[in-house]
Each structure stands twice: as C-alpha cells, then as structure tokens.
Design a protein around this motif. Sequence first.
Motif, PDB file in Angstrom:
ATOM      1  N   LEU A  64       4.164  -5.462  -0.772  1.00  0.00           N
ATOM      2  CA  LEU A  64       5.254  -6.183  -0.308  1.00  0.00           C
ATOM      3  C   LEU A  64       5.453  -6.610   1.258  1.00  0.00           C
ATOM      4  O   LEU A  64       6.323  -7.809   1.417  1.00  0.00           O
ATOM      5  CB  LEU A  64       6.560  -5.276  -0.794  1.00  0.00           C
ATOM      6  CG  LEU A  64       6.846  -5.251  -2.400  1.00  0.00           C
ATOM      7  CD1 LEU A  64       7.940  -4.360  -2.476  1.00  0.00           C
ATOM      8  CD2 LEU A  64       6.955  -6.462  -2.900  1.00  0.00           C
ATOM      9  N   GLY A  65       4.621  -5.807   2.070  1.00  0.00           N
ATOM     10  CA  GLY A  65       4.695  -6.368   3.219  1.00  0.00           C
ATOM     11  C   GLY A  65       5.720  -5.937   4.304  1.00  0.00           C
ATOM     12  O   GLY A  65       6.011  -6.672   5.212  1.00  0.00           O
ATOM     13  N   PHE A  66       6.432  -4.847   4.183  1.00  0.00           N
ATOM     14  CA  PHE A  66       7.395  -4.546   5.108  1.00  0.00           C
ATOM     15  C   PHE A  66       6.619  -3.742   6.170  1.00  0.00           C
ATOM     16  O   PHE A  66       5.835  -2.833   5.938  1.00  0.00           O
ATOM     17  CB  PHE A  66       8.371  -3.476   4.346  1.00  0.00           C
ATOM     18  CG  PHE A  66       9.280  -4.035   3.022  1.00  0.00           C
ATOM     19  CD1 PHE A  66       9.811  -5.000   3.308  1.00  0.00           C
ATOM     20  CD2 PHE A  66       8.931  -3.350   1.933  1.00  0.00           C
ATOM     21  CE1 PHE A  66      10.227  -5.486   2.122  1.00  0.00           C
ATOM     22  CE2 PHE A  66       9.515  -3.926   0.780  1.00  0.00           C
ATOM     23  CZ  PHE A  66      10.318  -5.005   0.769  1.00  0.00           C
ATOM     24  N   ASP A  67       6.987  -4.259   7.352  1.00  0.00           N
ATOM     25  CA  ASP A  67       6.060  -3.797   8.650  1.00  0.00           C
ATOM     26  C   ASP A  67       6.874  -2.703   9.121  1.00  0.00           C
ATOM     27  O   ASP A  67       7.982  -2.312   9.142  1.00  0.00           O
ATOM     28  CB  ASP A  67       5.997  -4.890   9.611  1.00  0.00           C
ATOM     29  CG  ASP A  67       7.207  -5.374  10.308  1.00  0.00           C
ATOM     30  OD1 ASP A  67       8.096  -5.346   9.520  1.00  0.00           O
ATOM     31  OD2 ASP A  67       7.351  -5.848  11.276  1.00  0.00           O
ATOM     32  N   ARG A  68       5.987  -1.802   9.771  1.00  0.00           N
ATOM     33  CA  ARG A  68       6.493  -0.347  10.438  1.00  0.00           C
ATOM     34  C   ARG A  68       7.043   0.447   9.556  1.00  0.00           C
ATOM     35  O   ARG A  68       7.997   1.293  10.108  1.00  0.00           O
ATOM     36  CB  ARG A  68       7.201  -0.986  11.870  1.00  0.00           C
ATOM     37  CG  ARG A  68       6.388  -1.800  12.866  1.00  0.00           C
ATOM     38  CD  ARG A  68       7.203  -2.086  14.111  1.00  0.00           C
ATOM     39  NE  ARG A  68       6.622  -2.521  15.015  1.00  0.00           N
ATOM     40  CZ  ARG A  68       6.452  -1.945  16.107  1.00  0.00           C
ATOM     41  NH1 ARG A  68       7.131  -0.912  16.428  1.00  0.00           N
ATOM     42  NH2 ARG A  68       5.705  -2.470  17.183  1.00  0.00           N
ATOM     43  N   TYR A  69       6.717   0.614   8.453  1.00  0.00           N
ATOM     44  CA  TYR A  69       7.398   1.730   7.562  1.00  0.00           C
ATOM     45  C   TYR A  69       6.196   2.577   6.914  1.00  0.00           C
ATOM     46  O   TYR A  69       5.081   1.794   6.541  1.00  0.00           O
ATOM     47  CB  TYR A  69       8.124   1.057   6.264  1.00  0.00           C
ATOM     48  CG  TYR A  69       9.202   0.712   6.612  1.00  0.00           C
ATOM     49  CD1 TYR A  69      10.478   1.408   6.620  1.00  0.00           C
ATOM     50  CD2 TYR A  69       9.807  -0.756   7.120  1.00  0.00           C
ATOM     51  CE1 TYR A  69      11.892   1.284   7.091  1.00  0.00           C
ATOM     52  CE2 TYR A  69      10.841  -0.964   7.380  1.00  0.00           C
ATOM     53  CZ  TYR A  69      11.993  -0.200   7.360  1.00  0.00           C
ATOM     54  OH  TYR A  69      13.162  -0.662   7.693  1.00  0.00           O
ATOM     55  N   LYS A  70       6.656   3.855   6.896  1.00  0.00           N
ATOM     56  CA  LYS A  70       5.585   4.509   6.150  1.00  0.00           C
ATOM     57  C   LYS A  70       6.273   4.926   4.847  1.00  0.00           C
ATOM     58  O   LYS A  70       7.621   5.226   4.855  1.00  0.00           O
ATOM     59  CB  LYS A  70       5.286   5.866   7.107  1.00  0.00           C
ATOM     60  CG  LYS A  70       4.311   5.472   8.261  1.00  0.00           C
ATOM     61  CD  LYS A  70       3.856   6.785   9.009  1.00  0.00           C
ATOM     62  CE  LYS A  70       2.897   6.304   9.946  1.00  0.00           C
ATOM     63  NZ  LYS A  70       1.929   7.676  10.301  1.00  0.00           N
ATOM     64  N   TYR A  71       5.602   5.370   3.719  1.00  0.00           N
ATOM     65  CA  TYR A  71       6.153   5.553   2.594  1.00  0.00           C
ATOM     66  C   TYR A  71       5.982   7.068   1.906  1.00  0.00           C
ATOM     67  O   TYR A  71       4.696   7.417   2.234  1.00  0.00           O
ATOM     68  CB  TYR A  71       5.841   4.525   1.577  1.00  0.00           C
ATOM     69  CG  TYR A  71       5.907   2.992   2.045  1.00  0.00           C
ATOM     70  CD1 TYR A  71       7.257   2.492   1.997  1.00  0.00           C
ATOM     71  CD2 TYR A  71       5.022   2.288   2.545  1.00  0.00           C
ATOM     72  CE1 TYR A  71       7.648   1.351   2.338  1.00  0.00           C
ATOM     73  CE2 TYR A  71       5.454   1.000   2.954  1.00  0.00           C
ATOM     74  CZ  TYR A  71       6.635   0.610   3.006  1.00  0.00           C
ATOM     75  OH  TYR A  71       6.610  -0.816   3.491  1.00  0.00           O
ATOM     76  N   VAL A  72       6.763   7.598   1.298  1.00  0.00           N
ATOM     77  CA  VAL A  72       6.469   8.582   0.671  1.00  0.00           C
ATOM     78  C   VAL A  72       6.940   8.467  -0.887  1.00  0.00           C
ATOM     79  O   VAL A  72       8.121   8.026  -1.067  1.00  0.00           O
ATOM     80  CB  VAL A  72       7.271  10.007   1.201  1.00  0.00           C
ATOM     81  CG1 VAL A  72       7.016  11.154   0.295  1.00  0.00           C
ATOM     82  CG2 VAL A  72       7.059  10.213   2.502  1.00  0.00           C
TER      83      VAL A  72
END
Length: 187
Positions: free
Chosen positions: A129-137
């Motif tokens: 989806l291209g959300f910048d500056r995020y890390k996901y769990v």
Amino acid sequence: MEKRSKMPKLPAASLEGGKRRQSLFDKDGMKGKRKQSHYEALGMVPLEEEHFSDSVKAKLLAFKANRAKITYANTYRLEPRNKVRDYLVRDKAQAILTNRLQEAKYDGASSPSLCASISEDILKAVKALGFDRYKYVVSVLIVEKAGQAINVASRWVWDVQRDTWVSAKCETETFIALALIMACYYD
C-alpha cells in the motif's frame, strides 16, 4: 638504610644529550624525532602502492569506493507524508482472511503454519500500500469454536498521534480467525 625506588634508574647516557623531556605534552622536545611505525616495530615492511600494477590499483580503488559508507542527512520530519489509512488496511486483511479460510476446517496441528503464512500475506499486502516510515507487526490467531468466550489483549507503548492498529475477523463453522495489524511510525 637506603630506600629503593620501584622504577629502575636509567643511566644519563641512554637519554639523548643527557636531557630529559619536561612533559609528555612537550612537542618541542619531540621535534626532529620520528615515531616508529607498527610495521617497523613488528619487523614487517608495509605494502606501498608503487608495488601494484595499474589494474590492481584500479581494482583496489573500486573496492574502496564500494565499501564507502553512505550517510544520509537527517530530514527532521516528525510526520509521515503518507499516513496509514485504517480502512484500506482493514479491507486488505479481511479479503486475505476470507480468501484463505473460506473452505478450511479447523486442524490444531496445521493451524500454526496457516497463521504464519496468512500473516506473511497480510504483511506483504500492507507494505504494498506504500505508507512511508511505518513498521508493521501482524499477528493472526485461529481458535476452534467450542462454545467458549475469547478475550484478546495487547499492550504497546506508542505515539497515539502517529501509530495505529487494525483488526480483521473471519468466522467459519469450526473456527474463528482474528488478524491484528499494528503500524508503528519510525523516523
């Protein structure tokens, strides 16, 4: 009775000109004296660039250039350019859960590997989806329906303004699947 010092005395002839340097920080006393290199102390001869051919020199320079560490300047941005939109993430996760688990039956032995593969699929879809500056769990939980109640709890330390979480649920005749996606902003 004589007092003996712990440090042996050096004869005055061993010092140059019989003069001692006043201080370690006295640079004038060290003028004209050359420090011994590590190579000389070990009895080795340092490799000089004159011994290499032009092709070897070019390869060494290319190797050193590739090894150069790239440093990036700070951006001093405290907000992402493209914030996480919850509804997009929820729709993606819900679609993946229903596609993968629509015809499945509960099996306790294969559930952990199924949870891992579904969480990887959700993670890839959310990153796309291209959300910048995020890390996901991403956490996926599959529980058999046996007439019990379920409470799922998570604790996080995060920034309320920038971080968010989304949940998606898929229910079949034999089990319930729950996916939790946490998006944490990092700068």
